[in-house]
Design a protein around this motif. Structure first.
Motif, PDB file in Angstrom:
ATOM      1  N   ALA A 178       0.833  -1.208   0.000  1.00  0.00           N
ATOM      2  CA  ALA A 178       0.000   0.000   0.000  1.00  0.00           C
ATOM      3  C   ALA A 178       0.864   1.253   0.000  1.00  0.00           C
ATOM      4  N   VAL A 179       1.937   1.246   0.791  1.00  0.00           N
ATOM      5  CA  VAL A 179       2.848   2.393   0.804  1.00  0.00           C
ATOM      6  C   VAL A 179       3.543   2.535  -0.548  1.00  0.00           C
ATOM      7  N   ALA A 180       3.921   1.402  -1.145  1.00  0.00           N
ATOM      8  CA  ALA A 180       4.556   1.455  -2.469  1.00  0.00           C
ATOM      9  C   ALA A 180       3.615   2.066  -3.499  1.00  0.00           C
ATOM     10  N   LEU A 181       2.326   1.731  -3.411  1.00  0.00           N
ATOM     11  CA  LEU A 181       1.345   2.268  -4.363  1.00  0.00           C
ATOM     12  C   LEU A 181       1.119   3.764  -4.167  1.00  0.00           C
ATOM     13  N   GLN A 182       1.366   4.250  -2.961  1.00  0.00           N
ATOM     14  CA  GLN A 182       1.301   5.699  -2.769  1.00  0.00           C
ATOM     15  C   GLN A 182       2.368   6.403  -3.590  1.00  0.00           C
ATOM     16  N   HIS A 183       3.550   5.802  -3.645  1.00  0.00           N
ATOM     17  CA  HIS A 183       4.651   6.417  -4.394  1.00  0.00           C
ATOM     18  C   HIS A 183       4.549   6.119  -5.892  1.00  0.00           C
ATOM     19  N   ALA A 184       4.001   4.966  -6.259  1.00  0.00           N
ATOM     20  CA  ALA A 184       3.911   4.578  -7.671  1.00  0.00           C
ATOM     21  C   ALA A 184       2.562   3.908  -7.926  1.00  0.00           C
ATOM     22  N   PRO A 185       1.484   4.702  -8.077  1.00  0.00           N
ATOM     23  CA  PRO A 185       0.133   4.137  -8.213  1.00  0.00           C
ATOM     24  C   PRO A 185      -0.019   3.205  -9.411  1.00  0.00           C
ATOM     25  N   GLY A 186       0.758   3.400 -10.465  1.00  0.00           N
ATOM     26  CA  GLY A 186       0.588   2.585 -11.662  1.00  0.00           C
ATOM     27  C   GLY A 186       1.523   1.406 -11.758  1.00  0.00           C
ATOM     28  N   ASP A 187       2.271   1.112 -10.712  1.00  0.00           N
ATOM     29  CA  ASP A 187       3.257   0.039 -10.773  1.00  0.00           C
ATOM     30  C   ASP A 187       2.558  -1.319 -10.909  1.00  0.00           C
ATOM     31  N   ALA A 188       2.847  -2.029 -12.004  1.00  0.00           N
ATOM     32  CA  ALA A 188       2.168  -3.303 -12.278  1.00  0.00           C
ATOM     33  C   ALA A 188       2.542  -4.369 -11.248  1.00  0.00           C
ATOM     34  N   GLN A 189       3.810  -4.411 -10.857  1.00  0.00           N
ATOM     35  CA  GLN A 189       4.227  -5.412  -9.874  1.00  0.00           C
ATOM     36  C   GLN A 189       3.520  -5.189  -8.544  1.00  0.00           C
ATOM     37  N   ALA A 190       3.376  -3.926  -8.155  1.00  0.00           N
ATOM     38  CA  ALA A 190       2.698  -3.625  -6.892  1.00  0.00           C
ATOM     39  C   ALA A 190       1.244  -4.086  -6.943  1.00  0.00           C
ATOM     40  N   ARG A 191       0.588  -3.873  -8.075  1.00  0.00           N
ATOM     41  CA  ARG A 191      -0.809  -4.296  -8.194  1.00  0.00           C
ATOM     42  C   ARG A 191      -0.927  -5.824  -8.133  1.00  0.00           C
ATOM     43  N   ARG A 192       0.008  -6.514  -8.779  1.00  0.00           N
ATOM     44  CA  ARG A 192      -0.032  -7.976  -8.741  1.00  0.00           C
ATOM     45  C   ARG A 192       0.190  -8.490  -7.318  1.00  0.00           C
ATOM     46  N   LEU A 193       1.138  -7.874  -6.618  1.00  0.00           N
ATOM     47  CA  LEU A 193       1.396  -8.292  -5.245  1.00  0.00           C
ATOM     48  C   LEU A 193       0.202  -8.008  -4.338  1.00  0.00           C
TER      49      LEU A 193
END
Length: 426
Positions: A46-61
């Protein structure tokens, strides 16, 4: 691998040191998932998505951590596109009551003034004699009117510094000298740097911000030369405000240091300050900031140097409203009662208020990620964050109280004494 393994603990330490490193944080989250710590992994993603909302790896995780298998169809898992559309189409009232204070630009505490690095010399060190080593900001549009609230600070600046500069005829009539600099002091995170930048805007002058890292050098003689070059660059760029950040580090008491290099650097600073009123230094204005003025070398505080001081306190109610509005301006919020939040955050610094908004946004984001239903940031999020945060100014006032009681020689901290008495802390 367990969640308490040495590798995971090392990654936690690395992430804490580099909180904006998204790939590192996602690597930690993936290891946490493998170790069965899904809730902790969700928080990291969730914190990673704050910095990079469009990150595909973050969404998959995130989908994996929530137990939803990733699939090519956006209808499976957390539908990020639908969430964005939902936020964009939402039309609830953002604030409960009409704003009483215009939105002001406020200092973002963790953002430092950009610094242009000098070209490296043959020995790998920057040449302090190169003008490009010092980055002078061009006269900006930031003015004192952009500082929310803080009326007392503005009035003192006007009387002690700005009015004499704007009215040279009256200055000559009343024999008002401009010799010496202005020292801003107070708790950390309360906008001293931003106030200094606003003063430069009022004067239509360039702004040269200098910290201890810009001056100190391991090679003998280079620190003094760097200090001299700071003022030489200001003279070339006049009118210019030289802002010495953390003056206690640049000009600490020489009696407390065993380093001859540090003492020589303070001596060089004294030499440069003594020349502020000279013809060669016309148009160079010196401001400084410190959290601990009692640690500044006494020679720097004598008349003709930093003989004028200004206490910059935590933001008042009007300033807190402006700061909160600034940090909420681009976030999805609804029915926020600023008046209630302002009352609850009395004594908070500007940095504390930014942290309140950041924590509330993090709570709403994590809740949305866990439930799969996006929601707005509301008063419960903001009030919960404010109640969990202890004002960072309290330790400073605890230390300053002793100084006000036992070391107020010559009344130099009378403003601090008056504030402590108003707050019944003295």
């Amino acid at each position: 691998m367990s969640a308490d393994s040495p590798l995971i603990q090392s990654l936690r330490t690395a992430v804490a040191a580099a909180p904006q490193d998204v790939p590192l944080r996602l690597h930690l989250a993936e290891l946490l998932l493998d170790a069965g710590a899904a809730d902790t992994a969700v928080a990291e993603v969730a914190v990673a998505l704050q910095h990079a909302p469009g990150d595909a790896q973050a969404r998959r995780l995130m989908s994996r951590a929530m137990g939803v298998p990733a699939a090519p169809s956006p209808r499976q898992g957390f539908d990020w596109k639908a969430a964005e559309d939902e936020i964009g189409d939402a039309v609830p009232p953002r604030f409960v009551e009409t704003a009483r204070v215009e939105t002001a630009r406020v200092e973002t505490p963790h953002v430092e003034t950009p610094h242009v690095e000098a070209p490296l010399a043959e020995d790998g060190r920057g040449d302090p004699g190169d003008a490009a080593a010092w980055d002078v900001e061009v006269p900006g549009a930031v003015r004192l009117a952009d500082v929310g609230g803080m009326r007392e600070v503005k009035d003192r600046l006007e009387a002690a510094f700005l009015a004499p500069l704007r009215n040279p005829e009256l200055r000559r009539l009343y024999g008002k000298s401009l010799r010496g600099g202005l020292l801003l002091y107070g708790p950390p995170g309360c906008g001293k740097t931003f106030v200094a930048r606003a003063v430069a805007g009022e004067l239509g002058a360039g702004f040269l911000s200098v910290s201890v890292n810009d001056v100190l050098d391991m090679w003998i003689g280079n620190s003094e030369r760097n200090m001299h070059e700071v003022f030489e660059e200001a003279r070339r760029q006049a009118p210019c405000v030289v802002f010495l950040d953390e003056l206690d580090a640049l000009g600490g008491k020489r009696s407390r240091t065993q380093s001859s290099g540090m003492r020589n650097t303070v001596n060089q600073l004294l030499t440069e300050l003594d020349g502020v009123d000279a013809a060669a230094n016309e148009g160079v204005f010196v401001l400084a900031a410190t959290n601990v003025p009692w640690d500044v070398d006494l020679a720097l505080r004598r008349p003709g140097r930093f003989d004028r001081t200004l206490l910059v306190l935590p933001p008042d109610a009007a300033a807190r409203e402006a700061i909160l509005r600034y940090h909420l301006r681009d976030r999805p919020i609804e029915k926020v009662e600023l008046g209630k939040l302002v009352k609850l955050t009395d004594g908070f610094s500007g940095a504390d208020l930014a942290h309140v908004c950041e924590s509330a946004a993090e709570t709403a984001l994590l809740d949305s990620a866990r439930t799969g239903t996006v929601r707005m940031i509301g008063m419960p999020d903001l009030l919960g964050a404010a109640r969990q945060i202890v004002p960072s100014t309290e330790p400073w006032f605890a230390s300053a109280r002793n100084v006000a009681m036992y070391a107020n020689d010559g009344g130099q901290y009378d403003d601090l004494v008056a504030h402590l008495k108003r707050k019944r802390k003295l």
